[in-house]
Every structure is written in C-alpha cells, then in structure tokens.
Design a protein around this motif. Structure first.
Motif, PDB file in Angstrom:
ATOM      1  N   ASN A  98       1.088  -0.465  -0.372  1.00 22.32           N
ATOM      2  CA  ASN A  98      -0.036  -0.128   0.094  1.00 22.32           C
ATOM      3  C   ASN A  98       0.799   1.656  -0.065  1.00 22.32           C
ATOM      4  O   ASN A  98       0.472   2.086  -0.989  1.00 22.32           O
ATOM      5  N   ALA A  99       1.683   1.082   0.708  1.00 24.09           N
ATOM      6  CA  ALA A  99       2.921   2.486   0.735  1.00 24.09           C
ATOM      7  C   ALA A  99       3.196   2.955  -0.562  1.00 24.09           C
ATOM      8  O   ALA A  99       3.388   3.978  -0.939  1.00 24.09           O
ATOM      9  N   ALA A 100       4.473   1.374  -1.314  1.00 25.73           N
ATOM     10  CA  ALA A 100       4.382   2.263  -2.254  1.00 25.73           C
ATOM     11  C   ALA A 100       3.369   2.297  -3.391  1.00 25.73           C
ATOM     12  O   ALA A 100       3.263   3.533  -4.383  1.00 25.73           O
ATOM     13  N   LYS A 101       2.021   2.196  -3.141  1.00 20.90           N
ATOM     14  CA  LYS A 101       0.546   2.374  -4.363  1.00 20.90           C
ATOM     15  C   LYS A 101       0.933   4.130  -4.024  1.00 20.90           C
ATOM     16  O   LYS A 101      -0.130   4.693  -4.573  1.00 20.90           O
ATOM     17  N   ILE A 102       0.446   4.879  -2.923  1.00 24.18           N
ATOM     18  CA  ILE A 102       0.540   5.629  -2.565  1.00 24.18           C
ATOM     19  C   ILE A 102       1.937   7.132  -2.168  1.00 24.18           C
ATOM     20  O   ILE A 102       1.686   7.967  -3.594  1.00 24.18           O
ATOM     21  N   GLU A 103       2.814   6.143  -2.192  1.00 23.79           N
ATOM     22  CA  GLU A 103       4.372   7.249  -2.483  1.00 23.79           C
ATOM     23  C   GLU A 103       4.325   7.062  -4.337  1.00 23.79           C
ATOM     24  O   GLU A 103       4.549   8.111  -4.640  1.00 23.79           O
ATOM     25  N   PHE A 104       4.264   6.103  -5.209  1.00 30.57           N
ATOM     26  CA  PHE A 104       4.838   6.201  -6.501  1.00 30.57           C
ATOM     27  C   PHE A 104       3.306   6.564  -7.555  1.00 30.57           C
ATOM     28  O   PHE A 104       3.776   6.490  -8.193  1.00 30.57           O
ATOM     29  N   LEU A 105       2.254   6.184  -7.071  1.00 32.36           N
ATOM     30  CA  LEU A 105       0.933   6.187  -7.648  1.00 32.36           C
ATOM     31  C   LEU A 105      -0.203   7.469  -7.115  1.00 32.36           C
ATOM     32  O   LEU A 105      -1.033   7.721  -8.125  1.00 32.36           O
ATOM     33  N   GLY A 106       0.613   8.139  -5.617  1.00 33.43           N
ATOM     34  CA  GLY A 106      -0.580   8.875  -5.231  1.00 33.43           C
ATOM     35  C   GLY A 106      -1.825   8.377  -5.412  1.00 33.43           C
ATOM     36  O   GLY A 106      -2.958   9.100  -5.220  1.00 33.43           O
ATOM     37  N   VAL A 107      -2.233   7.526  -4.548  1.00 33.73           N
ATOM     38  CA  VAL A 107      -3.354   6.838  -4.343  1.00 33.73           C
ATOM     39  C   VAL A 107      -3.274   7.039  -3.061  1.00 33.73           C
ATOM     40  O   VAL A 107      -2.949   7.497  -2.692  1.00 33.73           O
ATOM     41  N   GLN A 108      -5.456   7.345  -3.175  1.00 33.73           N
ATOM     42  CA  GLN A 108      -4.700   7.979  -2.015  1.00 33.73           C
ATOM     43  C   GLN A 108      -5.418   7.299  -0.465  1.00 33.73           C
ATOM     44  O   GLN A 108      -5.780   5.728  -0.282  1.00 33.73           O
ATOM     45  N   PRO A 109      -4.499   7.573   0.406  1.00 34.00           N
ATOM     46  CA  PRO A 109      -4.596   6.120   1.529  1.00 34.00           C
ATOM     47  C   PRO A 109      -6.538   6.427   2.043  1.00 34.00           C
ATOM     48  O   PRO A 109      -6.564   4.810   2.471  1.00 34.00           O
ATOM     49  N   SER A 110      -7.223   7.212   1.143  1.00 34.66           N
ATOM     50  CA  SER A 110      -8.316   7.026   2.539  1.00 34.66           C
ATOM     51  C   SER A 110      -9.415   5.991   1.493  1.00 34.66           C
ATOM     52  O   SER A 110      -9.928   5.688   1.326  1.00 34.66           O
ATOM     53  N   THR A 111      -8.773   6.052   0.327  1.00 36.12           N
ATOM     54  CA  THR A 111      -9.235   5.004  -1.050  1.00 36.12           C
ATOM     55  C   THR A 111      -8.894   3.707  -0.581  1.00 36.12           C
ATOM     56  O   THR A 111      -9.858   2.792  -0.526  1.00 36.12           O
ATOM     57  N   LEU A 112      -8.077   3.530  -0.376  1.00 38.48           N
ATOM     58  CA  LEU A 112      -7.249   2.086   0.268  1.00 38.48           C
ATOM     59  C   LEU A 112      -7.485   1.310   1.519  1.00 38.48           C
ATOM     60  O   LEU A 112      -8.270   0.130   1.716  1.00 38.48           O
ATOM     61  N   GLU A 113      -7.809   2.533   2.070  1.00 38.64           N
ATOM     62  CA  GLU A 113      -8.583   1.740   3.607  1.00 38.64           C
ATOM     63  C   GLU A 113     -10.070   1.312   3.677  1.00 38.64           C
ATOM     64  O   GLU A 113     -10.735   0.724   3.584  1.00 38.64           O
ATOM     65  N   GLN A 114     -10.942   2.558   2.378  1.00 39.30           N
ATOM     66  CA  GLN A 114     -12.152   2.438   1.722  1.00 39.30           C
ATOM     67  C   GLN A 114     -12.729   1.327   1.606  1.00 39.30           C
ATOM     68  O   GLN A 114     -13.996   0.466   1.940  1.00 39.30           O
ATOM     69  N   HIS A 115     -11.666   1.099   0.896  1.00 40.76           N
ATOM     70  CA  HIS A 115     -12.070   0.172  -0.251  1.00 40.76           C
ATOM     71  C   HIS A 115     -10.951  -1.044  -0.206  1.00 40.76           C
ATOM     72  O   HIS A 115     -11.680  -1.981  -1.030  1.00 40.76           O
ATOM     73  N   GLY A 116     -10.070  -0.666  -0.059  1.00 40.40           N
ATOM     74  CA  GLY A 116      -9.318  -2.144  -0.339  1.00 40.40           C
ATOM     75  C   GLY A 116      -8.306  -1.600  -1.295  1.00 40.40           C
ATOM     76  O   GLY A 116      -9.077  -1.484  -2.376  1.00 40.40           O
ATOM     77  N   ALA A 117      -6.997  -2.376  -0.951  1.00 40.95           N
ATOM     78  CA  ALA A 117      -6.182  -2.507  -2.439  1.00 40.95           C
ATOM     79  C   ALA A 117      -6.972  -2.658  -3.944  1.00 40.95           C
ATOM     80  O   ALA A 117      -5.782  -2.920  -4.445  1.00 40.95           O
ATOM     81  N   VAL A 118      -7.819  -3.958  -3.978  1.00 45.67           N
ATOM     82  CA  VAL A 118      -7.889  -4.975  -4.711  1.00 45.67           C
ATOM     83  C   VAL A 118      -9.158  -4.602  -4.630  1.00 45.67           C
ATOM     84  O   VAL A 118     -10.161  -4.494  -4.080  1.00 45.67           O
ATOM     85  N   SER A 119      -9.725  -3.236  -5.346  1.00 50.46           N
ATOM     86  CA  SER A 119     -10.683  -2.276  -5.580  1.00 50.46           C
ATOM     87  C   SER A 119     -10.769  -1.800  -7.099  1.00 50.46           C
ATOM     88  O   SER A 119     -10.396  -1.259  -7.383  1.00 50.46           O
ATOM     89  N   GLU A 120     -11.921  -1.524  -7.249  1.00 54.06           N
ATOM     90  CA  GLU A 120     -12.512  -0.791  -8.415  1.00 54.06           C
ATOM     91  C   GLU A 120     -11.568   0.758  -8.611  1.00 54.06           C
ATOM     92  O   GLU A 120     -11.127   1.398  -8.867  1.00 54.06           O
ATOM     93  N   ALA A 121     -11.984   1.040  -7.061  1.00 53.84           N
ATOM     94  CA  ALA A 121     -11.363   2.860  -7.014  1.00 53.84           C
ATOM     95  C   ALA A 121      -9.772   2.752  -6.937  1.00 53.84           C
ATOM     96  O   ALA A 121      -9.714   3.342  -7.567  1.00 53.84           O
ATOM     97  N   THR A 122      -9.304   1.787  -6.256  1.00 56.46           N
ATOM     98  CA  THR A 122      -8.147   2.025  -6.222  1.00 56.46           C
ATOM     99  C   THR A 122      -7.440   1.256  -7.685  1.00 56.46           C
ATOM    100  O   THR A 122      -6.244   1.724  -7.671  1.00 56.46           O
TER     101      THR A 122
END
Lengths: 418, 418
Positions: free
Chosen positions: B307-331
């Motif tokens: 998850n840290a790499a998704k945030i650091e290198f792709l700018g994924v929102q931590p809230s998206t990962l929290e609410q929907h999980g790493a395996v999700s449409e939003a992520t």
C-alpha cells in the motif's frame, strides 16, 4: 518396470508449442519411483499414433498418452486407441451429465461437439476431469495399463495427482527404492564443477551412485541418483561430499529457484528489498513475485525504462544521466539508493544495461550491465558483460543480482562463503 | 522424406528440464519444408540411445540427436554412435586448437576433460561450434544422414542455422512444397471457434487443407497446413475465411505474442503506455520489454506491491485504500490515473487483484482482478475472476490487460471489432 510416455499433437511436431507434459509427468513419476524409459511425440495421425502405442505397450508396463481427447476434429486419440484395442465406444451418461453441468455452472452454452468426450471404450476406466470436459481413460494391456490423459495442463495435472496416482498404487506393486537428489549451483562452470567433486565421488560411483550434470545459463544442476536398498545412504553421502567441496556455490538442495531462496532468506532475517530495473524491464520483480509470500519482503519494483522515469521515481540527478549516461556506475548507484530511500527497504538492487540487439558502443558494448546494490552500510556497483540474446540476458542479469543479494545476506548472517 | 529427432539426457527423463530442443528444431525444420514424423527422448544410457538411433535410421532419411557431446562423464552420445556405426574415433587437431582458443579468448584455464570433444568418428563431417567447445558431427546412414548436435541451446541454435541448414540443402533435394500458417486468437473458446469456421472450411478440407487447433489459457491458435503445388492457394483461402469469420479475435497472423502486437500498434500510432502492477508483480512490464524496440512506447512500470508503494509512486489516496481496499475498482482507477499522470503517457494500465493461493474473501475470492485503463478520454475499470495457479494467473491477467489496450487502439484507429 518400464514406463513410456506418448505425446500426441501436430502442434508439437510443427514446433508451435513446447512439450511441458514430458517434463511434468517425468518429474512426478520419478518421484513415485517409476523409471521413464522413453518418451515419444507424434502427429495427430492415425498411423503414427497407433504405431507408437503398439510399440510402447509391447515394451512397457505403463504407457501414458497425452492429448487428442478434446472436442475438435483433430482430437482422435480416443477413437484410434479404441480401434487398436478392438473395443467399441459407448456414450457414458454420467460423463454427459458432467459435461452439461460444467457448462451450466459457467452459464455457458454447451457446444454439441463436446458430447464426443463422453464416449468410453468397453472395459475402460474413467478418470474424471474436474477442470474441463474431457475425462481421462485407462485400458488394461497385456503387460499392464494404458492411460490416456487430456492435453491442457490444468486438466491433466490435477487428474494425474488426484485420480491416477491412487490407481497406480493399486495396479502396480511398490517399485524398487529409488532416490534422486538435485543440487542447484551457481558461479562455477560444468567442467570445473565436475573436476572439483568427481575424484572424491568415485568410490560412491563404484557402489552404484549415478552422477549427472545439467548446465544452463547462470546455473548448473548436479544430480545424484541411486536404486536399491542402500540408495538413500549412497545419495546422502554424495550430498555431503558436494556440500563440503562446493560450499555456497550450492544455492538450493530442494530444486528451488534462486528467487525463492532469496525470498526465504529475507523472510527469516525480517528484511526487505526494493528493485529498480531498466534493462531487465520487470523480469527480476516478476521472478520475486512468483514466490508465494513475496509480499512480506518485497515493497516495490520500479521499472524505469526512460530517463524521465529514473528522475521521477528514483530521484536520479539529471546531471548524472547527462554526464555518465543511463548505463553507468553512477546511475546504477543513484537508482539503488533512490529505490532504497523511497521505499524504506533494507536492501535495493538496481539493474541498468544494454540488453541489445542494438544500442552498444565500443566503450559499453551490447551486454554491458551495472548492478547497484544498496545495503544499510552503503552502496556498491558491479559491472558485468552478459553477451546473450534479450531474454537470456534478462535471466542471467537477474540471476547475478539475486546472487549478490544472497551472498550478502549469508555474510551478514555469518555463514562462510566459498 | 522422414525426419526423426532423438533427444538424449537423463535430466529430461527425470523431469528436471523442459525439452526446448524439440519445439525449436521442429519449428525450424517445418519452415524448411521437412516433415518431422517422430521425436524420441531417452536416458543417457548406452542401450537406450543405441536402440533409439538404430530404429530411427531404419525409418528416416534425416535423424538428429541432441545432447551428450559435452565434456562430463555422462556425455556418451558421440562414443555410442561411433560404436554403433563401427567407426573408430580420432582426435582432430583443428578442433583441439579451436577448444584451446575458446578458453584462451576468455582468459580461462582449459579443463583437461574438454579435449574429448575433439574426437571425430571416421567419415564424420564436423559442424563447428562458435559458441562453445563441443562441435556437432554428421555421419552418412543407409537412408541419408545422422546429425549429432550439442545440448546447450545457445550452441545448438547457431550451429543448426549457420552450418547444418546449408548442408541439408546439399544432402537432400527440395522437399514437396509445404505451407503452414498459424493464426493467434483471443476471446473465443476452442469449440466455439471451430463451430464458427469449420462449416465454411469444409470445402477446402476436402481439397487437402489441414486444420488444427491449439488451446492455451487466454489464446487459441488456428493452424492451416497444406502440401503440394496448390498449398499456398489453399492456405491463403482458409486464412481469408478465418479473417472474415473471426475478425478482431485474430490478434496475430505472424505468431507474434500479444505484447509484440500491442507494441507495434503503439509505435505506429506514436503513443505510449505506462503500467502499474500489483498482483502481476512485473509480469506485464516484462512481457512488454521483451519486445525489441519497446523503449519507444514504454515509459515506466510501477510494481507497487505494498500500500505504501501505491501511495508513494502512484499517488493513490490512503482513504481509498482504507475504504475500498487495495483490490478494488477505486484503487485500480487511481493507480491507472496516477501512472498516466506521473509518466505523461497516452495510456496507462493498472492491475490489482488476488493471485492467491491465499488472501481471498467471499466478496473478493482468490482470482478477483480489477484492471484500470486510463486513456486521454478518462478511465474505465474492468473486473474479472481468473481462477488459476499463480503463474497462469499472471499470464491470463496480463493477456486481458493487453487485449483491452489492443481493442482500444483498433477502435481509435477506426478498425471494426467483432
């Protein structure tokens, strides 16, 4: 007791696909103690298939065919073998129901042609297919059994394991004890490896030990085999000799890939690694993530093919790229340090080089590679010349990077190297 | 005219390696118009090798053996065949000089054991090895020729191409014209594919056209073959029928991998792609970078496992990962947009899913995958369920991602889809 394998398929004879069945079946059967004497591949042609089967059942107690049980018109093995054995084919209503259910579960229409797969030769034993529509079949032969398995690996493999293995135990008495052990090594050529161990092994060879070598790019397997009551002892002694004389050139005694070994070492040390790849283009990250459980030790892989990506994702200085080029000691060093810093990993490996076929210069010919290795103590860069085709280059370079990491972990853990 | 291939090597029979020689040699020989009737693999054992050779030279005009010419003690093919043909072996001083030079050029010591490779059976023709130390050998047989090639692919392949092919042209008259064409398709199962084309092809089949199908996970090859003077016309007509009825399900008529096709399309459109991978762990980046010239269209691949790499290198929102999980449409959506934005590429593909074997839930079972696809118009996310083992999962998922990109480029370019 003899085993023979017959692979049918014109796609094999025309060279459109690699025969993975041979390797997989030989491995499984060897581990069960069976000796595979011969493997034959022939076209999907009546004469060729029937002749191969006729010859094999005269020699071998167990004959296994693969392929030709599917629904299309070139799937002819079932019919030809029934004809050869002079057994009429009858439709098995339980198989028809099975096929219907297979399509119903997937909400797909059942093509009429799949029904042919329910035909069973008289006296045939059915091996159920839980991953497709073509059941396997077994027929008694004068010397033992003929077994027909379907072609798709994901149907053949579970069928072999779950259904055929128990039947083999019923049909055949326990074979003579057979022990086979393969050690995977890296860093020594085949001839040098044999020179180092063969003199000491000669006494064991005289007692019946078999020694084989299999050289691939970047690794050599040493294989010890023995048959009979003393086989376990004989092979264990040979392994002891090899351990003593080859030391840390042996990276696995369990046929594990070097990536699995490294993931295992990192897991035990509770350390992590990040990868920055240019010339290997994701190959190393892919090798590492092929290992189940890699997520515990692998943070991220940055496949920075362009200069812009090296700057954006790894913080490589534009001036470094300008002065030294993307394929240089300085860039490899900054890539490794950038990957380590931005992921917070214990180690980082950075690979930058010229995979070819073009892009070489006299100073840095095709095959030139710099591998940067960042540890908590700092960074070192290794330079290699890997003159191989593109895909071999990727494997060999990833192998070098993994071995640098492996040897570093062993050293930190206080394990002596040779 | 018949050709047979004999692969020697206990490592094959014990299932330690895959027999890549068969596929490669069959492909090369087929393209030269030779018909490979049979391939046999046997142990490195005197009886087995001699019996296989004795049978093959009685049936076939050309017999090719692979392996067993190296320097170690299990390399016995040369000696056994010389014995079978009753030809004494003599050391060839030119080969000795060649081997000495091989080691000198690499500043390596020459192991004494390598000298055995200079032994040539009386009447034997030498095939020089420019990539190793074991030369190939050819001996005349009552029906034609027996050729022995060394085991390592990077020695065997150039020797075959550069030295054996010209000799085959001298030894054998031009074979009957043979045309073979394979079309690679995706998106249709084997049975459905045959149902769609077989009725229309039946007229051509009556005229001698051969039709074969080879189903793999994620693709089915359709193969047309014909022999004789009309073969080119017959195969061309069959290809026309397939194009008409299968449309864009055909992704290659030149046996290209789907990744090559996509790199080719991107190059022609002057577009670029970036890849963000979680579950496929670099597999897709690696497939793309296997294509020579990929650097023109491929900016970067971000293997963001944590998850840290998704945030650091792709700018994924931590809230998206929290609410929907790493395996999700939003992520998946944010990963694709992040990769596109930070590389400035035309397209971006993001793959996040559960490769297994563990990590599934009832809502998102093992095999669940979201593929995010960012284009200049916006982003779409596809959801799939790919229930395969880890490595097949990676291939199948990368295949789906590449096909999403391929179909999008075709659509933009105004090519109709079926």
């Amino acid at each position: 007791m003899q085993v023979e394998i017959i692979n049918t398929g014109s796609e094999l004879m025309l060279g459109f696909v690699v025969n993975t069945h041979q390797q997989w079946l030989c491995r499984q059967l060897s581990d069960l103690g069976f000796n595979i004497e011969r493997q034959v591949a022939v076209h999907d042609e009546a004469l060729a298939i029937q002749q191969a089967v006729r010859e094999a059942i005269q020699r071998a107690e167990l004959v296994i065919t693969t392929g030709g049980l599917g629904p299309t018109s070139d799937d002819i093995t079932r019919d030809l073998i029934a004809q050869l054995f002079d057994k009429p084919l009858r439709e098995d209503p339980k198989i028809v129901a099975d096929i219907e259910q297979f399509f119903a579960q997937r909400s797909r229409q059942m093509p009429a042609s799949t029904r042919v797969q329910a035909m069973v030769p008289e006296g045939g034993v059915v091996l159920w297919n839980n991953h497709g529509t073509a059941p396997g079949l077994a027929l008694p032969t004068p010397r033992g059994w003929l077994v027909m398995l379907p072609g798709p690996p994901r149907e053949l493999r579970p069928m072999f394991r779950d259904q055929l293995v128990p039947k083999l135990a019923q049909w055949f008495s326990t074979p003579v004890p057979f022990v086979c052990k393969s050690l995977k090594t890296t860093g020594l050529g085949e001839s040098f490896l044999e020179e180092r161990i063969a003199p000491t092994l000669s006494g064991l060879v005289a007692q019946g030990l078999g020694v084989g070598y299999c050289a691939r790019v970047g690794e050599v397997d040493v294989r010890f085999t023995a048959r009979g009551d003393d086989s376990a002892q004989l092979v264990a002694e040979a392994v002891g000799v090899a351990r003593e004389l080859l030391g840390s050139h042996i990276f696995s005694e369990t046929e594990s890939d070097l990536a699995s070994v490294v993931v295992g070492l990192l897991t035990r040390q509770n350390h992590t690694v990040a990868i920055a790849e240019s010339c290997t283009g994701g190959y190393l990250a892919n090798r590492i993530t092929n290992v189940p459980g890699a997520s515990a030790v692998f943070q991220a892989g940055l496949v920075t093919y362009s200069n812009a990506a090296k700057i954006e994702f790894l913080g490589v200085q534009p001036s470094t790229l300008e002065q030294h080029g993307a394929v240089s000691e300085a860039t490899a060093s900054e890539m490794a340090l950038g990957a380590q810093r931005r992921t917070g990993s214990t180690y980082a490996l950075a690979l930058t080089g010229i995979a070819g076929p073009s892009g070489g210069t006299s100073e840095k010919p095709v095959g030139t590679v710099f591998i940067g290795f960042a540890t908590p103590e700092g960074v070192v860069v290794h330079r290699f010349l890997n003159e191989y085709d593109r895909e071999t280059f990727k494997f060999y370079t990833s192998q070098q990077a993994l071995d640098i990491l492996r040897r570093s972990i062993l050293k930190v853990a206080g394990i002596s190297l040779s």
